[in-house]
Design a protein around this motif. Structure first.
Motif, PDB file in Angstrom:
ATOM      1  N   LYS A  70       0.829  -1.198   0.000  1.00 40.00           N
ATOM      2  CA  LYS A  70       0.000   0.000   0.000  1.00 40.00           C
ATOM      3  C   LYS A  70       0.871   1.260   0.000  1.00 40.00           C
ATOM      4  O   LYS A  70       1.616   1.528   0.944  1.00 40.00           O
ATOM      5  CB  LYS A  70      -0.925   0.016   1.216  1.00 40.00           C
ATOM      6  CG  LYS A  70      -1.751  -1.257   1.399  1.00 40.00           C
ATOM      7  CD  LYS A  70      -2.634  -1.548   0.195  1.00 40.00           C
ATOM      8  CE  LYS A  70      -3.500  -2.782   0.440  1.00 40.00           C
ATOM      9  NZ  LYS A  70      -4.259  -3.171  -0.781  1.00 40.00           N
ATOM     10  N   ALA A  71       0.749   2.060  -1.043  1.00 40.15           N
ATOM     11  CA  ALA A  71       1.577   3.257  -1.195  1.00 40.15           C
ATOM     12  C   ALA A  71       1.417   4.216  -0.020  1.00 40.15           C
ATOM     13  O   ALA A  71       2.411   4.741   0.505  1.00 40.15           O
ATOM     14  CB  ALA A  71       1.235   3.957  -2.504  1.00 40.15           C
ATOM     15  N   ALA A  72       0.187   4.461   0.388  1.00 35.95           N
ATOM     16  CA  ALA A  72      -0.048   5.422   1.465  1.00 35.95           C
ATOM     17  C   ALA A  72       0.594   4.980   2.775  1.00 35.95           C
ATOM     18  O   ALA A  72       1.132   5.806   3.532  1.00 35.95           O
ATOM     19  CB  ALA A  72      -1.555   5.634   1.661  1.00 35.95           C
ATOM     20  N   GLU A  73       0.536   3.681   3.066  1.00 39.83           N
ATOM     21  CA  GLU A  73       1.132   3.180   4.301  1.00 39.83           C
ATOM     22  C   GLU A  73       2.658   3.292   4.262  1.00 39.83           C
ATOM     23  O   GLU A  73       3.294   3.595   5.274  1.00 39.83           O
ATOM     24  CB  GLU A  73       0.703   1.737   4.551  1.00 39.83           C
ATOM     25  CG  GLU A  73      -0.787   1.600   4.853  1.00 39.83           C
ATOM     26  CD  GLU A  73      -1.188   0.197   5.265  1.00 39.83           C
ATOM     27  OE1 GLU A  73      -0.331  -0.535   5.813  1.00 39.83           O
ATOM     28  OE2 GLU A  73      -2.357  -0.187   5.047  1.00 39.83           O
ATOM     29  N   MET A  74       3.244   3.070   3.105  1.00 39.35           N
ATOM     30  CA  MET A  74       4.698   3.208   2.981  1.00 39.35           C
ATOM     31  C   MET A  74       5.113   4.674   3.037  1.00 39.35           C
ATOM     32  O   MET A  74       6.158   5.016   3.603  1.00 39.35           O
ATOM     33  CB  MET A  74       5.173   2.547   1.694  1.00 39.35           C
ATOM     34  CG  MET A  74       5.111   1.024   1.740  1.00 39.35           C
ATOM     35  SD  MET A  74       6.239   0.297   2.968  1.00 39.35           S
ATOM     36  CE  MET A  74       7.823   0.490   2.132  1.00 39.35           C
ATOM     37  N   LEU A 133       5.114   5.545   6.581  1.00 37.24           N
ATOM     38  CA  LEU A 133       6.291   4.966   7.227  1.00 37.24           C
ATOM     39  C   LEU A 133       7.499   5.868   7.034  1.00 37.24           C
ATOM     40  O   LEU A 133       8.268   6.116   7.977  1.00 37.24           O
ATOM     41  CB  LEU A 133       6.571   3.579   6.646  1.00 37.24           C
ATOM     42  CG  LEU A 133       7.865   2.909   7.115  1.00 37.24           C
ATOM     43  CD1 LEU A 133       7.802   2.611   8.614  1.00 37.24           C
ATOM     44  CD2 LEU A 133       8.128   1.622   6.320  1.00 37.24           C
ATOM     45  N   GLY A 134       7.683   6.368   5.819  1.00 33.73           N
ATOM     46  CA  GLY A 134       8.804   7.259   5.556  1.00 33.73           C
ATOM     47  C   GLY A 134       8.773   8.491   6.441  1.00 33.73           C
ATOM     48  O   GLY A 134       9.813   8.920   6.979  1.00 33.73           O
ATOM     49  N   VAL A 135       7.593   9.063   6.606  1.00 34.61           N
ATOM     50  CA  VAL A 135       7.443  10.242   7.471  1.00 34.61           C
ATOM     51  C   VAL A 135       7.802   9.894   8.910  1.00 34.61           C
ATOM     52  O   VAL A 135       8.500  10.660   9.603  1.00 34.61           O
ATOM     53  CB  VAL A 135       5.997  10.779   7.386  1.00 34.61           C
ATOM     54  CG1 VAL A 135       5.773  11.875   8.419  1.00 34.61           C
ATOM     55  CG2 VAL A 135       5.705  11.311   5.982  1.00 34.61           C
ATOM     56  N   ALA A 136       7.353   8.730   9.381  1.00 42.78           N
ATOM     57  CA  ALA A 136       7.626   8.316  10.756  1.00 42.78           C
ATOM     58  C   ALA A 136       9.109   8.075  10.990  1.00 42.78           C
ATOM     59  O   ALA A 136       9.656   8.432  12.034  1.00 42.78           O
ATOM     60  CB  ALA A 136       6.829   7.055  11.081  1.00 42.78           C
ATOM     61  N   ALA A 177      10.947  11.409  11.128  1.00 38.15           N
ATOM     62  CA  ALA A 177      10.682  12.120  12.376  1.00 38.15           C
ATOM     63  C   ALA A 177      11.439  11.516  13.549  1.00 38.15           C
ATOM     64  O   ALA A 177      11.910  12.244  14.433  1.00 38.15           O
ATOM     65  CB  ALA A 177       9.181  12.119  12.665  1.00 38.15           C
ATOM     66  N   ARG A 178      11.582  10.201  13.575  1.00 38.84           N
ATOM     67  CA  ARG A 178      12.206   9.529  14.725  1.00 38.84           C
ATOM     68  C   ARG A 178      13.731   9.479  14.607  1.00 38.84           C
ATOM     69  O   ARG A 178      14.444   9.791  15.565  1.00 38.84           O
ATOM     70  CB  ARG A 178      11.648   8.111  14.846  1.00 38.84           C
ATOM     71  CG  ARG A 178      12.277   7.272  15.956  1.00 38.84           C
ATOM     72  CD  ARG A 178      11.896   7.717  17.346  1.00 38.84           C
ATOM     73  NE  ARG A 178      12.558   6.920  18.359  1.00 38.84           N
ATOM     74  CZ  ARG A 178      12.118   5.738  18.805  1.00 38.84           C
ATOM     75  NH1 ARG A 178      10.983   5.234  18.329  1.00 38.84           N
ATOM     76  NH2 ARG A 178      12.771   5.079  19.736  1.00 38.84           N
ATOM     77  N   PHE A 179      14.234   9.081  13.456  1.00 40.58           N
ATOM     78  CA  PHE A 179      15.672   8.834  13.331  1.00 40.58           C
ATOM     79  C   PHE A 179      16.362   9.637  12.230  1.00 40.58           C
ATOM     80  O   PHE A 179      17.582   9.613  12.119  1.00 40.58           O
ATOM     81  CB  PHE A 179      15.929   7.349  13.046  1.00 40.58           C
ATOM     82  CG  PHE A 179      15.522   6.422  14.158  1.00 40.58           C
ATOM     83  CD1 PHE A 179      16.086   6.535  15.417  1.00 40.58           C
ATOM     84  CD2 PHE A 179      14.586   5.418  13.941  1.00 40.58           C
ATOM     85  CE1 PHE A 179      15.729   5.673  16.449  1.00 40.58           C
ATOM     86  CE2 PHE A 179      14.218   4.547  14.960  1.00 40.58           C
ATOM     87  CZ  PHE A 179      14.785   4.673  16.220  1.00 40.58           C
ATOM     88  N   GLY A 180      15.598  10.309  11.373  1.00 36.38           N
ATOM     89  CA  GLY A 180      16.194  10.941  10.207  1.00 36.38           C
ATOM     90  C   GLY A 180      16.327   9.917   9.086  1.00 36.38           C
ATOM     91  O   GLY A 180      15.745   8.828   9.141  1.00 36.38           O
ATOM     92  N   ALA A 181      17.098  10.244   8.085  1.00 32.71           N
ATOM     93  CA  ALA A 181      17.248   9.344   6.940  1.00 32.71           C
ATOM     94  C   ALA A 181      17.922   8.046   7.374  1.00 32.71           C
ATOM     95  O   ALA A 181      18.903   8.066   8.123  1.00 32.71           O
ATOM     96  CB  ALA A 181      18.076  10.008   5.850  1.00 32.71           C
ATOM     97  N   PRO A 182      17.419   6.909   6.902  1.00 33.77           N
ATOM     98  CA  PRO A 182      18.059   5.631   7.256  1.00 33.77           C
ATOM     99  C   PRO A 182      19.365   5.440   6.501  1.00 33.77           C
ATOM    100  O   PRO A 182      19.615   6.093   5.478  1.00 33.77           O
ATOM    101  CB  PRO A 182      17.016   4.596   6.821  1.00 33.77           C
ATOM    102  CG  PRO A 182      16.301   5.250   5.683  1.00 33.77           C
ATOM    103  CD  PRO A 182      16.243   6.714   6.038  1.00 33.77           C
ATOM    104  N   HIS A 218       7.952   0.477  -3.491  1.00 42.85           N
ATOM    105  CA  HIS A 218       7.614   1.542  -2.539  1.00 42.85           C
ATOM    106  C   HIS A 218       8.789   1.818  -1.602  1.00 42.85           C
ATOM    107  O   HIS A 218       9.062   2.985  -1.268  1.00 42.85           O
ATOM    108  CB  HIS A 218       6.380   1.167  -1.722  1.00 42.85           C
ATOM    109  CG  HIS A 218       5.113   1.143  -2.513  1.00 42.85           C
ATOM    110  ND1 HIS A 218       4.789   2.104  -3.450  1.00 42.85           N
ATOM    111  CD2 HIS A 218       4.061   0.273  -2.503  1.00 42.85           C
ATOM    112  CE1 HIS A 218       3.604   1.834  -3.983  1.00 42.85           C
ATOM    113  NE2 HIS A 218       3.142   0.722  -3.434  1.00 42.85           N
ATOM    114  N   GLY A 219       9.476   0.759  -1.165  1.00 39.46           N
ATOM    115  CA  GLY A 219      10.631   0.973  -0.297  1.00 39.46           C
ATOM    116  C   GLY A 219      11.704   1.795  -0.987  1.00 39.46           C
ATOM    117  O   GLY A 219      12.304   2.705  -0.396  1.00 39.46           O
ATOM    118  N   VAL A 220      11.952   1.500  -2.243  1.00 44.48           N
ATOM    119  CA  VAL A 220      12.939   2.259  -3.022  1.00 44.48           C
ATOM    120  C   VAL A 220      12.440   3.688  -3.255  1.00 44.48           C
ATOM    121  O   VAL A 220      13.194   4.661  -3.103  1.00 44.48           O
ATOM    122  CB  VAL A 220      13.214   1.542  -4.361  1.00 44.48           C
ATOM    123  CG1 VAL A 220      14.023   2.437  -5.304  1.00 44.48           C
ATOM    124  CG2 VAL A 220      13.941   0.227  -4.119  1.00 44.48           C
TER     125      VAL A 220
END
Length: 301
Positions: free
Chosen positions: A66-70, A73-76, A79-84, A120-122
């Motif tokens: 699901k695009a919206a859920e991914m 996830l990116g926003v979360a 916000a928590r750790f910055g770019a992985p 979506h992960g990419v």
């Protein structure tokens, strides 16, 4: 990447198998962990284990198809750790049977998770990583996508799965080349495991009810039984494969194989293509297996 301490790893399919074992290694190395899975109880269990081990954990239930859920996830993660620094697009499902017997629902489910989950992960995390690289000359990142040996060969009675994993190999090879055009701080790998004891053969446990298919056909039941047997009897463990993944990330190695001896089948397929010859019998080394499968598929109900 040679230094993992205090770096952030995003791992989909973290509730079991390769995702779980990579998360455990990441915790031991002092990484921040973003644990992603569609199965809430498995996710909670892993999050509790790794938090107790001292890792900083963000656990998020996500359907990677699901695009919206991914996107969320990116926003979360930002916000928590910055770019992985390490993204492991690992979530996947298995399905078998004669290719024409796969329903529209089968195709949507398998391609949705196995292909679009990786896409979506990419799509979500690569721009974040590139932005981090532009801001910090010392930043290093790596993306690993889980395909399969089924992405390099085409075993019969596994059509829908083969298609999805060939797509992941192609996506990953293209990602590697595209990244090389724009940065030397981020690279990519593709994991092509063979039969390893994980939860992949029981993927139907997480199939959404609204995407349920009709009763399985004979070929699909045969494929399920063969997959159960092959996966459960695997001698290479998910933990072994997880170590290979981290070694590959450290060495910037693109192709990751759990069973290097299986590459002979890949060579035969490539020779078939180069010589324009008909596909080699996949059971040439084990004719009894091929005979058994043909007999089972031709049997009358």
């Amino acid at each position: 990447m040679n230094e993992f301490k205090n770096k952030t790893a995003v791992l989909t399919g973290a509730g079991s198998g390769f995702g779980l074992e990579c998360a455990r290694i990441g915790a031991a190395l002092g990484m921040n962990l973003v644990l992603v899975d569609v199965q809430q109880d498995a996710l909670d269990k892993v999050a509790q284990e790794l938090t107790a081990a001292g890792a900083a954990v963000l656990a998020v239930q996500v359907d990677v198809s699901k695009a919206a859920e991914m996107d969320a996830l990116g926003v979360a993660v930002q916000a928590r750790f910055g770019a992985p620094h390490f993204v492991f697009n690992n979530a996947g499902v298995g399905a078998g049977g004669l290719i024409w017997e796969s329903t529209a629902a089968d195709w949507e489910w398998v391609l949705g998770v196995n292909v679009m989950g990786v896409a979506h992960g990419v799509r979500v995390f690569t721009p974040m990583m590139l932005d981090a690289a532009r801001q910090d000359a010392g930043y290093e990142g790596h993306i690993v996508n889980t395909a399969s040996m089924a992405g390099l060969v085409n075993a019969p009675n596994m059509g829908i799965y083969n298609v999805s994993k060939h797509a992941v190999v192609s996506l990953s090879e293209t990602l590697y080349q595209d990244l090389a055009l724009v940065t030397d701080q981020i690279s990519a790998s593709v994991l092509c495991p063979f039969f390893v004891p994980t939860g992949i053969s029981q993927s139907h446990r997480n199939r959404p009810a609204k995407e349920a298919s009709s009763a399985p056909t004979r070929s699909q039941m045969i494929g399920q039984a063969m997959s159960d047997k092959a996966v459960s009897s695997g001698k290479v463990s998910a933990e072994d494969v997880a170590r290979l993944v981290f070694d590959a990330v450290s060495q910037r190695q693109f192709y990751i194989y759990s069973h290097p001896k299986a590459i002979g089948s890949v060579q035969s397929r490539l020779e078939d293509i180069m010589l324009a010859r008909n596909p080699t019998d996949p059971f040439i080394q084990k004719p009894e297996l091929g005979a058994s499968l043909r007999t089972a598929l031709k049997a009358v109900d």
